[in-house]
Enzyme design. Structure first.
Site, PDB file in Angstrom:
ATOM      1  N   LYS A   1       0.842  -1.274  -0.037  1.00  0.00           N
ATOM      2  CA  LYS A   1       0.080   0.087   0.039  1.00  0.00           C
ATOM      3  C   LYS A   1       0.968   1.047   0.062  1.00  0.00           C
ATOM      4  O   LYS A   1       1.501   1.518   0.958  1.00  0.00           O
ATOM      5  CB  LYS A   1      -0.717  -0.080   1.253  1.00  0.00           C
ATOM      6  CG  LYS A   1      -2.237   0.743   1.097  1.00  0.00           C
ATOM      7  CD  LYS A   1      -2.039   1.956   0.835  1.00  0.00           C
ATOM      8  CE  LYS A   1      -1.995   3.002   2.286  1.00  0.00           C
ATOM      9  NZ  LYS A   1      -1.731   4.411   1.662  1.00  0.00           N
TER      10      LYS A   1
ATOM     11  N   GLU B   1       8.390  14.574  17.399  1.00  0.00           N
ATOM     12  CA  GLU B   1       8.795  14.424  16.105  1.00  0.00           C
ATOM     13  C   GLU B   1       8.558  15.668  15.257  1.00  0.00           C
ATOM     14  O   GLU B   1       7.405  15.641  14.925  1.00  0.00           O
ATOM     15  CB  GLU B   1       8.729  13.145  15.625  1.00  0.00           C
ATOM     16  CG  GLU B   1       9.407  12.870  14.242  1.00  0.00           C
ATOM     17  CD  GLU B   1       9.039  11.715  13.655  1.00  0.00           C
ATOM     18  OE1 GLU B   1       7.787  11.185  13.889  1.00  0.00           O
ATOM     19  OE2 GLU B   1       9.986  10.639  13.120  1.00  0.00           O
TER      20      GLU B   1
ATOM     21  N   GLU C   1       7.985  -0.262  12.106  1.00  0.00           N
ATOM     22  CA  GLU C   1       9.160   0.760  11.827  1.00  0.00           C
ATOM     23  C   GLU C   1       8.474   2.277  12.114  1.00  0.00           C
ATOM     24  O   GLU C   1       7.764   2.662  11.128  1.00  0.00           O
ATOM     25  CB  GLU C   1       9.832   0.680  10.697  1.00  0.00           C
ATOM     26  CG  GLU C   1      10.526  -0.501  10.233  1.00  0.00           C
ATOM     27  CD  GLU C   1      11.748  -0.792  11.132  1.00  0.00           C
ATOM     28  OE1 GLU C   1      12.148   0.192  11.774  1.00  0.00           O
ATOM     29  OE2 GLU C   1      12.460  -1.808  10.836  1.00  0.00           O
TER      30      GLU C   1
ATOM     31  N   CYS D   1      12.782   9.435   9.438  1.00  0.00           N
ATOM     32  CA  CYS D   1      12.798   8.837  10.775  1.00  0.00           C
ATOM     33  C   CYS D   1      13.705   8.829  11.817  1.00  0.00           C
ATOM     34  O   CYS D   1      13.656   9.240  12.894  1.00  0.00           O
ATOM     35  CB  CYS D   1      11.988   7.424  10.722  1.00  0.00           C
ATOM     36  SG  CYS D   1      12.974   6.273   9.543  1.00  0.00           S
TER      37      CYS D   1
HETATM   38  P1  NAD Z   1       1.597   7.778   8.553  1.00  0.00           P
HETATM   39  O1  NAD Z   1       1.453   6.889   9.664  1.00  0.00           O
HETATM   40  O2  NAD Z   1       0.580   8.972   8.518  1.00  0.00           O
HETATM   41  O3  NAD Z   1       1.372   6.999   7.219  1.00  0.00           O
HETATM   42  C1  NAD Z   1       2.098   5.824   6.866  1.00  0.00           C
HETATM   43  C2  NAD Z   1       1.065   4.776   5.941  1.00  0.00           C
HETATM   44  O4  NAD Z   1       0.220   4.336   6.710  1.00  0.00           O
HETATM   45  C3  NAD Z   1       0.562   5.609   4.848  1.00  0.00           C
HETATM   46  O5  NAD Z   1       0.735   4.713   3.476  1.00  0.00           O
HETATM   47  C4  NAD Z   1      -0.661   5.909   5.169  1.00  0.00           C
HETATM   48  O6  NAD Z   1      -1.748   5.961   4.243  1.00  0.00           O
HETATM   49  C5  NAD Z   1      -1.056   4.575   6.028  1.00  0.00           C
HETATM   50  N1  NAD Z   1      -2.097   4.829   7.008  1.00  0.00           N
HETATM   51  C6  NAD Z   1      -2.728   5.789   7.497  1.00  0.00           C
HETATM   52  N2  NAD Z   1      -3.772   5.694   8.421  1.00  0.00           N
HETATM   53  C7  NAD Z   1      -3.833   4.181   8.226  1.00  0.00           C
HETATM   54  C8  NAD Z   1      -4.807   3.396   9.075  1.00  0.00           C
HETATM   55  N3  NAD Z   1      -5.553   3.859   9.689  1.00  0.00           N
HETATM   56  N4  NAD Z   1      -4.464   2.121   8.481  1.00  0.00           N
HETATM   57  C9  NAD Z   1      -3.610   1.638   7.956  1.00  0.00           C
HETATM   58  N5  NAD Z   1      -2.668   2.438   7.183  1.00  0.00           N
HETATM   59  C10 NAD Z   1      -2.866   3.701   7.444  1.00  0.00           C
HETATM   60  O7  NAD Z   1       2.936   8.098   8.591  1.00  0.00           O
HETATM   61  P2  NAD Z   1       3.679   9.239   7.425  1.00  0.00           P
HETATM   62  O8  NAD Z   1       3.207  10.554   7.758  1.00  0.00           O
HETATM   63  O9  NAD Z   1       3.476   8.749   6.047  1.00  0.00           O
HETATM   64  O10 NAD Z   1       5.218   8.970   7.552  1.00  0.00           O
HETATM   65  C11 NAD Z   1       5.891   9.693   8.605  1.00  0.00           C
HETATM   66  C12 NAD Z   1       6.006   8.881   9.826  1.00  0.00           C
HETATM   67  O11 NAD Z   1       6.722   7.561   9.435  1.00  0.00           O
HETATM   68  C13 NAD Z   1       6.837   9.475  10.810  1.00  0.00           C
HETATM   69  O12 NAD Z   1       6.693   9.359  12.252  1.00  0.00           O
HETATM   70  C14 NAD Z   1       8.320   8.834  10.535  1.00  0.00           C
HETATM   71  O13 NAD Z   1       9.208   8.831  11.565  1.00  0.00           O
HETATM   72  C15 NAD Z   1       7.969   7.373  10.190  1.00  0.00           C
HETATM   73  N6  NAD Z   1       8.988   6.735   9.475  1.00  0.00           N
HETATM   74  C16 NAD Z   1       9.560   5.486  10.158  1.00  0.00           C
HETATM   75  C17 NAD Z   1      10.381   4.819   9.529  1.00  0.00           C
HETATM   76  C18 NAD Z   1      11.148   3.806  10.060  1.00  0.00           C
HETATM   77  O14 NAD Z   1      11.727   2.962   9.142  1.00  0.00           O
HETATM   78  N7  NAD Z   1      11.101   3.591  11.230  1.00  0.00           N
HETATM   79  C19 NAD Z   1      10.588   5.242   7.965  1.00  0.00           C
HETATM   80  C20 NAD Z   1      10.088   6.282   7.509  1.00  0.00           C
HETATM   81  C21 NAD Z   1       9.075   7.084   8.283  1.00  0.00           C
END
Ligand code: NAD
Length: 485
Positions: free
Chosen positions: A175, A384, A250, A284
């Protein structure tokens, strides 16, 4: 010229989505770049069904691992042949400088190479049980690997999960993020070019609350790899728990660099450059806090502010080469959130040595920002930002530094700067984090395991260790009629 309409990829075919097309904005200009097909729950069900069929046909698991690995590697080779085209569309979609997109594409290629080569080396064990038994383990794929991707490194993060998933014979349903979906289409094209069977790789964009939630709650997924925020990670973990589906989570971070009094500030500043200004800080594992020994504080702040002021901020497409430049953030909403956090930090007593404001131009740009006099317990020290904002905090001894470093809910990465290896190791061992960098932020590679302590998540991606999350162990015990010596 950018294609005007981008489709999802399900069961080996490019298809429209039931949730209608979504306009994709170029965050550097605010202009509509393209339209992306959006999946609804029925599309997610079709993708999971295709992946299930592929898994159950045995086509992936019956392949000799070296042949399957070769196909994974071929995906990377195909991507490397299209790297310039992918990098350009990626930069227009997400705002990062073109050189950063090229770096991200190269990182993705490395995952396909690394896990492709590793497919043939995964082995079970034999377990001695005495003369009447022969006992051994098989490492079997879970089946359908569901993968939810964030927008900050969507191409590379999807590549790392797909490569590990396929190398271990799982069929993948990915996704992609609705804010940054375009480059992921090339992952589908790479799977097709490598001759992977229909259903082995499904690439589906959709809203998180709709397509993402449908995937996490789906009864016929077997494993979930989620990368994103803590808040969404909790929802995904709760939804998958209802079907006893294991997760790799993650999540976010608020990582600290501890800069000891004998640190080489040239090394430190090079790390600040990449640690907090790469991808406009939307990383992240960003270096979002610099904990600096009081004796080096003023010098550090001056040099960090000088670095921040030297960066030219503008549309990523104008920066094909590494240099003193930074692109836009992913959206004006994210930019405004970061700017508001800076404004509140200043009200709480922090001092913006430089930056903290949006740029006076079209696009989602924030000035590279150095905030000094940040209190360890303040909002900015704990939250963050996911933007180009470095919080500087003074410390007086190692104990104090470690205490501050470990005082957030997160535990993703950390850094220690000192030429004294004893001190570096003692500080590293005391820091709460899944990865500690000594004297170079982001030291490591696709080979090194990555993942968090605390609310930064659990399980590991990257490295050989990640493959354990994609296989389940089956033990086979044989009773022998004749005792073996
Ligand atoms: P997010 O949690 O808003 O979205 C991540 C993904 O989850 C997207 O594809 C989104 O469409 C999906 N999503 C949203 N709501 C959902 C739900 N209810 N059920 C299932 N899926 C859903 O995060 P973001 O804003 O896209 O990314 C930023 C965050 O990701 C930051 O907190 C960052 O630190 C973290 N991040 C972590 C890593 C890692 O490897 N640890 C890497 C990159 C980003």
């Amino acid at each position: 010229m950018t294609a005007s309409y981008w489709q999802n990829y399900i069961d080996g075919a490019f298809v429209d989505g039931g949730a209608g097309p979504l306009d994709i904005e170029n965050p550097a200009t605010g202009e509509i770049l393209a339209r992306q097909a959006l999946a609804d729950a029925a599309d997610i069900d079709a993708a999971v069904t295709a992946a299930r069929r592929c898994h159950e046909s045995g086509v992936l698991s019956a392949m000799r691992p070296c042949d399957r690995g070769r196909k994974v590697h071929e995906m990377g080779i195909w991507i490397s042949h299209h790297a310039d085209e992918i990098a350009e569309i990626h930069t227009l979609d997400v705002g990062k400088p073109l050189w950063e997109s090229k770096k991200e594409i190269a990182g993705a290629v490395r995952y396909f190479e690394y896990y492709g080569q590793m497919a043939q080396s995964l082995e079970g064990t034999s377990i001695p049980l005495g003369g009447h038994y022969l006992d051994f383990t098989l490492l079997e794929p879970y089946g359908v690997s569901a993968q939810i991707i964030p927008w900050n490194f969507p191409f590379e993060i999807a590549a790392r999960s797909i490569a590990a998933g396929l190398a271990t014979a799982n069929a993948c349903v990915v996704k992609t993020p609705e804010l940054a979906p375009l480059s992921s289409t090339y992952l589908a094209r790479a799977a097709e070019a490598a001759g992977l069977p229909p259903g082995a790789v499904n690439i589906v964009c959709g809203h998180g609350h709709e397509a993402g939630a449908a995937l996490a709650a789906h009864e016929r997924i077997d494993q979930m790899v989620f990368t994103g925020s803590v808040e969404t990670g909790i929802k995904v973990a709760a939804a998958t728990a209802r079907n006893i589906v294991p997760n790799v989570l993650e999540l976010g971070g608020k990582s600290a660099a501890i800069i000891h009094k004998d640190a080489d500030l040239d090394l430190v500043i090079r790390s600040v450059r990449m640690g907090i200004f790469l991808n406009s800080g939307q990383v992240c594992s960003a270096m979002s806090r610099a904990l600096v020994h009081a004796s080096r504080h003023d010098e550090f702040v001056e040099r960090a502010a000088e670095l921040a002021r030297s960066l030219v901020v503008g549309p990523g497409i104008e920066h094909p080469e590494f240099g003193a430049n930074m692109g836009s953030m992913i959206s004006q909403k994210q930019r405004d959130r970061a700017e508001n956090l800076c404004a509140r930090a200043e009200k709480e007593g922090a001092r913006a040595c430089t930056g903290g404001r949006k740029l006076n131009r079209e696009g989602a740009f924030l000035e590279p920002t150095i905030l000094d006099k940040v209190e360890p317990e303040s909002e900015i020290a704990k939250t963050e930002v996911f933007g180009p904002v470095l919080s500087v905090i003074k410390f007086h001894d190692e104990n104090e530094a470690v205490k501050i470093a470990n005082s957030t809910q997160y535990g993703l990465v950390g850094g220690v700067f000192t030429p004294d290896i004893d001190l570096a190791l003692s500080t590293s061992k005391r820091m709460r984090g899944g990865q500690i960098f000594i004297n170079e932020w982001f030291a490591g590679g696709v080979e090194t395991p990555f993942g968090g302590y605390g609310k930064s998540g659990y399980g590991r991606e990257k490295g050989r260790e990640a493959l354990r999350n994609y296989v389940q162990t089956k033990n086979i015990a044989i009773r022998l009629n004749r005792e073996q010596g």
